[in-house]
Design a protein around this motif. Structure first.
Motif, PDB file in Angstrom:
ATOM      1  N   ASN A   9       0.829  -1.208   0.000  1.00 47.32           N
ATOM      2  CA  ASN A   9       0.000   0.000   0.000  1.00 47.32           C
ATOM      3  C   ASN A   9       0.862   1.256   0.000  1.00 47.32           C
ATOM      4  N   ASP A  10       1.939   1.227   0.786  1.00 49.05           N
ATOM      5  CA  ASP A  10       2.821   2.386   0.907  1.00 49.05           C
ATOM      6  C   ASP A  10       3.454   2.736  -0.431  1.00 49.05           C
ATOM      7  N   VAL A  11       3.962   1.722  -1.123  1.00 45.02           N
ATOM      8  CA  VAL A  11       4.596   1.957  -2.419  1.00 45.02           C
ATOM      9  C   VAL A  11       3.575   2.493  -3.427  1.00 45.02           C
ATOM     10  N   ALA A  12       2.393   1.862  -3.450  1.00 44.30           N
ATOM     11  CA  ALA A  12       1.345   2.311  -4.372  1.00 44.30           C
ATOM     12  C   ALA A  12       0.921   3.746  -4.073  1.00 44.30           C
ATOM     13  N   ALA A  13       0.843   4.091  -2.777  1.00 40.62           N
ATOM     14  CA  ALA A  13       0.436   5.444  -2.388  1.00 40.62           C
ATOM     15  C   ALA A  13       1.437   6.488  -2.886  1.00 40.62           C
ATOM     16  N   TRP A  14       2.726   6.156  -2.818  1.00 39.05           N
ATOM     17  CA  TRP A  14       3.739   7.101  -3.290  1.00 39.05           C
ATOM     18  C   TRP A  14       3.672   7.290  -4.805  1.00 39.05           C
ATOM     19  N   VAL A  15       3.366   6.223  -5.525  1.00 40.01           N
ATOM     20  CA  VAL A  15       3.208   6.337  -6.985  1.00 40.01           C
ATOM     21  C   VAL A  15       2.011   7.233  -7.303  1.00 40.01           C
ATOM     22  N   LEU A  16       0.905   6.999  -6.594  1.00 40.69           N
ATOM     23  CA  LEU A  16      -0.295   7.820  -6.815  1.00 40.69           C
ATOM     24  C   LEU A  16      -0.052   9.277  -6.425  1.00 40.69           C
ATOM     25  N   LEU A  17       0.709   9.482  -5.350  1.00 38.04           N
ATOM     26  CA  LEU A  17       0.993  10.850  -4.921  1.00 38.04           C
ATOM     27  C   LEU A  17       1.862  11.563  -5.956  1.00 38.04           C
ATOM     28  N   ALA A  18       2.830  10.824  -6.531  1.00 38.40           N
ATOM     29  CA  ALA A  18       3.648  11.418  -7.600  1.00 38.40           C
ATOM     30  C   ALA A  18       2.768  11.844  -8.768  1.00 38.40           C
ATOM     31  N   LEU A  19       1.770  11.006  -9.096  1.00 41.72           N
ATOM     32  CA  LEU A  19       0.819  11.353 -10.151  1.00 41.72           C
ATOM     33  C   LEU A  19       0.023  12.603  -9.787  1.00 41.72           C
ATOM     34  N   ALA A  20      -0.443  12.658  -8.520  1.00 42.17           N
ATOM     35  CA  ALA A  20      -1.224  13.808  -8.076  1.00 42.17           C
ATOM     36  C   ALA A  20      -0.401  15.096  -8.140  1.00 42.17           C
ATOM     37  N   ILE A  21       0.854  15.013  -7.732  1.00 42.60           N
ATOM     38  CA  ILE A  21       1.713  16.205  -7.755  1.00 42.60           C
ATOM     39  C   ILE A  21       1.973  16.649  -9.192  1.00 42.60           C
ATOM     40  N   ALA A  22       2.205  15.661 -10.062  1.00 39.61           N
ATOM     41  CA  ALA A  22       2.437  15.993 -11.469  1.00 39.61           C
ATOM     42  C   ALA A  22       1.221  16.694 -12.069  1.00 39.61           C
ATOM     43  N   LEU A  23       0.034  16.213 -11.707  1.00 40.10           N
ATOM     44  CA  LEU A  23      -1.201  16.814 -12.234  1.00 40.10           C
ATOM     45  C   LEU A  23      -1.478  18.195 -11.654  1.00 40.10           C
ATOM     46  N   SER A  24      -0.949  18.463 -10.430  1.00 36.76           N
ATOM     47  CA  SER A  24      -1.267  19.728  -9.755  1.00 36.76           C
ATOM     48  C   SER A  24      -0.309  20.855 -10.125  1.00 36.76           C
ATOM     49  N   GLY A  25       0.563  20.627 -11.105  1.00 36.41           N
ATOM     50  CA  GLY A  25       1.501  21.672 -11.510  1.00 36.41           C
ATOM     51  C   GLY A  25       0.782  22.888 -12.043  1.00 36.41           C
ATOM     52  N   THR A  26       1.500  24.004 -12.012  1.00 41.75           N
ATOM     53  CA  THR A  26       0.885  25.279 -12.445  1.00 41.75           C
ATOM     54  C   THR A  26       0.991  25.490 -13.951  1.00 41.75           C
ATOM     55  N   GLY A  27       1.660  24.571 -14.660  1.00 40.63           N
ATOM     56  CA  GLY A  27       1.812  24.736 -16.112  1.00 40.63           C
ATOM     57  C   GLY A  27       0.467  24.650 -16.813  1.00 40.63           C
ATOM     58  N   HIS A  28       0.322  25.430 -17.864  1.00 40.70           N
ATOM     59  CA  HIS A  28      -0.960  25.460 -18.581  1.00 40.70           C
ATOM     60  C   HIS A  28      -1.097  24.300 -19.541  1.00 40.70           C
ATOM     61  N   SER A  29       0.039  23.759 -19.996  1.00 39.65           N
ATOM     62  CA  SER A  29      -0.019  22.660 -20.955  1.00 39.65           C
ATOM     63  C   SER A  29      -0.071  21.321 -20.228  1.00 39.65           C
ATOM     64  N   PRO A  30      -0.936  20.414 -20.666  1.00 34.75           N
ATOM     65  CA  PRO A  30      -0.994  19.079 -20.049  1.00 34.75           C
ATOM     66  C   PRO A  30       0.300  18.297 -20.235  1.00 34.75           C
ATOM     67  N   LEU A  31       1.079  18.685 -21.279  1.00 33.34           N
ATOM     68  CA  LEU A  31       2.343  17.988 -21.510  1.00 33.34           C
ATOM     69  C   LEU A  31       3.321  18.174 -20.360  1.00 33.34           C
ATOM     70  N   VAL A  32       3.192  19.282 -19.628  1.00 30.21           N
ATOM     71  CA  VAL A  32       4.083  19.525 -18.491  1.00 30.21           C
ATOM     72  C   VAL A  32       3.927  18.415 -17.452  1.00 30.21           C
ATOM     73  N   SER A  33       2.694  18.056 -17.138  1.00 27.53           N
ATOM     74  CA  SER A  33       2.443  16.986 -16.166  1.00 27.53           C
ATOM     75  C   SER A  33       3.009  15.661 -16.657  1.00 27.53           C
ATOM     76  N   VAL A  34       2.869  15.412 -17.962  1.00 25.13           N
ATOM     77  CA  VAL A  34       3.393  14.171 -18.534  1.00 25.13           C
ATOM     78  C   VAL A  34       4.911  14.129 -18.402  1.00 25.13           C
ATOM     79  N   TRP A  35       5.571  15.280 -18.727  1.00 24.51           N
ATOM     80  CA  TRP A  35       7.029  15.341 -18.619  1.00 24.51           C
ATOM     81  C   TRP A  35       7.493  15.150 -17.173  1.00 24.51           C
ATOM     82  N   VAL A  36       6.774  15.752 -16.242  1.00 23.43           N
ATOM     83  CA  VAL A  36       7.137  15.607 -14.826  1.00 23.43           C
ATOM     84  C   VAL A  36       7.053  14.143 -14.407  1.00 23.43           C
ATOM     85  N   PHE A  37       5.970  13.494 -14.805  1.00 24.63           N
ATOM     86  CA  PHE A  37       5.771  12.092 -14.425  1.00 24.63           C
ATOM     87  C   PHE A  37       6.816  11.192 -15.075  1.00 24.63           C
TER      88      PHE A  37
END
Length: 808
Positions: free
Chosen positions: A204-232
């Motif tokens: 669960n812990d490992v999965a939670a960190w992967v999901l949190l990384a996804l959440a952080i990538a999605l919460s970026g301030t960049g206007h382009s969706p590609l920014v989140s993809v690059w971060v991930f």
């Protein structure tokens, strides 16, 4: 961060200088960052430790006290006083506070990663994996559903995608370190339920960190969706690079740190530098600095002393001082007053209900599909519902990134607090471990009619210092050496303290029971187990090493439970003092003395306390080289009979010579100076002694290695002189509480009343018996009474010593 913690700060705040010139120069220390930080740290430690002490009777983990302490120091309680808030936590000081708190958090997440063993994740069974997956997906779905209720009410401005993911992650997390602490406190860490919970929580812990990384990538301030993809993608690339590069380097370091030697400081510093470097990389990528520290921790090899040395170097400072600051930093952002009106309180009730229902329902259904009983499945559900620091990290990142507003943040913090708080009391209420079915517990003492039956000894030790003497004691306890005549359960007593890391708990008891006794071969590669295994190979003694991890206050429960489960005839306990170079005894652990007293009072079998003075030296003496003289003193009573019976068993060993000395009062003076009224049971006690001595004398006539002597003395002083005359031996065997007129005359003030008068006399410095170890034996009684019980209640007196014995 300062702006997030202090929304009312609308203008650029002046920087604070680090140190003041002192109050006598007219400077206010509260206006300078270093003295203010010291005050903040002291206040935090005082409050959180005080709350932890108050919550200890409820058996709550320390994280509960730290969360509550942070909330109290924030605007929800004390922070409602503006003067206090501006003096102790001014807005311009929060940058320094947050920086120190996050630095501590970095290294704590490194420790969390260090506690996760990737190899154990690979070995995770289908049951634990399915339970973990169900425990993530169901509450994640419930979290997404709850997020729509929040979006429709108090979080209308939140970005949809990151808000959904943050809410799902917040509800699906299980706090691995907090769960381990709760399981250890409840003595469930090594049960089937505990092992299953820890395995599922690790996944669960490992999965939670992967999901949190996804959440952080999605919460970026960049206007382009590609920014989140690059971060991930960059985050995954970093992890892949670390997996390729880090393990060989860390393994090389671990190989250069042999067992039993101090770890070179350069390797510790290099590892901590790697933690900081990895944190910098992940922060630069945009998935938060914590991920780098966590990844490095996971990749450090868990075998050998290297990981343990890292924990010991880092844990105290980080967990004890810096980490509580993070809870304050979080508490300063938590304002419970924002939860106003029926709507807000309804949302709080909703999120608590969905969090508990999702996690418990998913876990229970998956567990029952794996054919786990409903009681255990429900227990697993509540255990997996444990939140903690990782939950706060998720919420704080969401708050800092603008995904959660003040009201949503406060509601989620209270949810995390509630779900963790209820875990311990609910598990205690619903989970009653089934007692293992055992055959009839016949032989609770060494003295028995069927002398050919197997002798079972539970031998306890705290450190490697006493292991050689303990092994040599086991060697001579096997008597004739007939295969199967002796079985030893060697239990390593480890204290569960506030600083005990999960890595020092879980990896020590891998594959354990309550506690577990290895049926085939010990998996722990410590030197202690190696010593016992070597002894087992060289002798005909069956050895089963085990580890008991418990707070010192409840250690006796583990010992007594294990003795009953294994139907031991005698428990051998270490004395709370060790031998110094000058021959005097020095206190090692005062807490061990209280453990011994409780075991003596509650034991399901006979008990022996071993006062170690180097029986056989610092190494195991092989059977062919054993050449010891043991001396047993008999005054009367069940404890003396047990000691003499143990001595008779030892005397069966070909390398043992035994001197048995029975004391009598000179008939000419009987009833005089040593006359004591011992009550109506005196005749029965004497009858039991006489029958036992008659059988013992019969044994002496057949065994030339035993010498029996009757010592007729006039008073206690002459008895002491007889004892002194027999000081040239390797081991003394004495009963804990001797009975009879002479023994009563010896009952004077003593330093260790729980040992009884004879043993206290033998360890007194004036007796010059520093070369002989002492084994103090108490025979099992269903209930202790009289002086046997009272001696366990007497308090210490530093002024008491051997001079207190009246030998005139």
């Amino acid at each position: 961060m300062a702006a997030a913690a202090a929304p009312n700060a609308t203008k650029c705040l002046p920087l604070m200088k680090a140190t003041s010139n002192g109050m006598f120069q007219g400077d206010n220390p509260l206006q300078y960052s270093l003295p203010l930080l010291i005050i903040q740290i002291c206040l935090v430690l005082l409050l959180t430790r005080g709350l932890a002490y108050l919550l200890r009777p409820l058996r709550q983990p320390r994280v509960i006290a730290e969360i509550i302490g942070g909330v109290i120091l924030g605007p929800s309680a004390l922070g409602r006083n503006e003067k206090y808030l501006h003096a102790i936590f001014p807005a311009r000081s929060l940058t320094v506070l947050d920086t120190i708190a996050n630095l501590g958090l970095l290294f704590f997440l490194f420790l969390v990663g260090l506690e996760l063993d990737p190899k154990s994740l690979k070995r995770t069974g289908k049951k634990a994996l399915s339970i973990a997956l169900a425990g993530i997906t169901v509450p994640f779905a419930f979290g997404i559903g709850t997020s729509f209720a929040f979006k429709a009410t108090i979080s209308a401005d939140a970005k949809p995608a990151p808000f959904l993911v943050f809410m799902g992650v917040a509800l699906s997390i299980t706090a691995f370190p907090v769960l381990a602490r709760i399981l250890a406190e409840l003595k469930l860490l090594t049960t089937d339920v505990g092992r299953m919970a820890m395995s599922a929580a690790a996944v669960n812990d490992v999965a939670a960190w992967v999901l949190l990384a996804l959440a952080i990538a999605l919460s970026g301030t960049g206007h382009s969706p590609l920014v989140s993809v690059w971060v991930f993608l960059c985050g995954f690339g970093f992890v892949f690079f670390c997996i390729l590069v880090a393990p060989p380097v860390f393994k090389w370091m671990a190989r250069r740190c042999p067992e039993g030697e101090p770890v070179d400081e350069i390797y510790i510093c290099a590892t901590l530098a790697a933690v900081l470097a990895a944190s910098l990389v992940t922060d630069t990528i945009g998935i938060h600095a914590l991920f780098g520290a966590f990844v490095v921790g996971v990749l450090v090899p868990k075998e050998g002393p290297f990981a343990g040395a890292l924990v010991e170097k880092v844990e105290d400072l980080v967990s004890g001082m810096f980490l509580p600051l993070y809870f304050v930093s979080s508490g300063l952002k938590t304002d419970v007053a924002t939860i106003q009106g029926a709507q807000s309180w309804a949302l709080l009730a909703l999120v608590i209900t969905t969090a508990c229902t999702g996690k418990i329902l998913g876990t229970v259904v998956a567990s029952m599909m794996c054919k786990i009983s409903f009681s255990e499945a429900l227990t697993l559900g509540f255990l997996m519902n444990t939140k903690g620091l990782v939950e706060l990290i998720v919420l704080n990142i969401g708050k800092d990134r603008g995904v959660l507003n003040d009201q949503a943040f406060a509601i989620m913090v209270l949810m995390a607090l509630f779900t963790t708080f209820i875990t311990t009391p609910v598990v205690i209420a619903i989970y009653k471990p089934a007692r293992m079915a055992t055959t009839e517990y016949k032989h609770r003492t060494i003295q028995r009619k069927e002398t050919s039956t197997q002798l079972r000894i539970l031998a306890c030790f705290q450190s490697s210092r006493t292991v050689p003497t303990l092994i040599n004691l086991m060697e001579i306890s096997r008597g004739t050496g007939k295969r199967g005549s002796l079985r030893v359960y060697a239990m390593h007593l480890m204290e569960l303290s506030e600083r005990s890391s999960v890595i020092l708990m879980v990896h020590k008891v891998r594959n354990n029971g309550i506690p577990f006794f290895n049926k085939e071969k010990a998996t722990d590669s410590t030197q202690i187990v190696v010593a016992f295994e070597a002894f087992q190979q060289l002798s005909h003694v069956s050895i089963s090493p085990a580890t008991a991890i418990s707070p010192m206050m409840t250690m006796h429960q583990d010992i007594c439970t294990s003795a009953e489960a294994k139907r031991a005839s005698v428990i051998v306990l270490p004395f709370h003092k060790h031998l110094r170079v000058d021959g005097h005894l020095e206190t090692t652990r005062e807490e061990m003395r209280h453990v011994n007293r409780r075991v003596l009072e509650c034991a399901p079998c006979s008990v022996a306390i071993l006062i170690d003075r180097g029986l056989g030296g610092a190494a195991h003496v092989s059977a062919s080289n054993v050449d010891y003289t043991i001396t047993a003193f008999f005054f009367g009573g069940p404890d003396d009979r047990e000691a003499l019976a143990y001595g008779a068993l030892m005397a069966e060993h070909p390398g043992i010579r035994m001197n048995a000395v029975r004391f009598h009062v000179d008939p000419k003076v009987a009833g005089g100076a040593v006359k004591v009224d011992v009550g109506g049971g005196e005749a029965d006690a004497r009858s039991g002694d006489e029958d036992f001595i008659a059988d013992f004398k019969d044994k002496v006539s057949k065994d030339g290695s035993i010498k029996f002597e009757n010592a007729v003395v006039k008073d206690a002083a002459e008895a002491v002189e007889v004892i002194k005359a027999h000081k040239s031996c390797n081991l003394f065997l004495v009963g804990r509480i001797s009975e009879g007129e002479l023994a009563a005359a010896l009952k004077k003030k003593s330093e260790c009343p729980e040992l009884g008068p004879v043993a206290n006399l033998l360890i007194s410095p004036d007796l010059s018996t520093a070369t002989a170890s002492v084994l103090v034996v108490q025979q099992y009684r269903s209930k202790l009474t009289g002086h046997s019980l009272m001696s366990l209640k007497e308090e210490d007196d530093a002024s008491k010593n051997a001079d207190d014995y009246d030998t005139e």
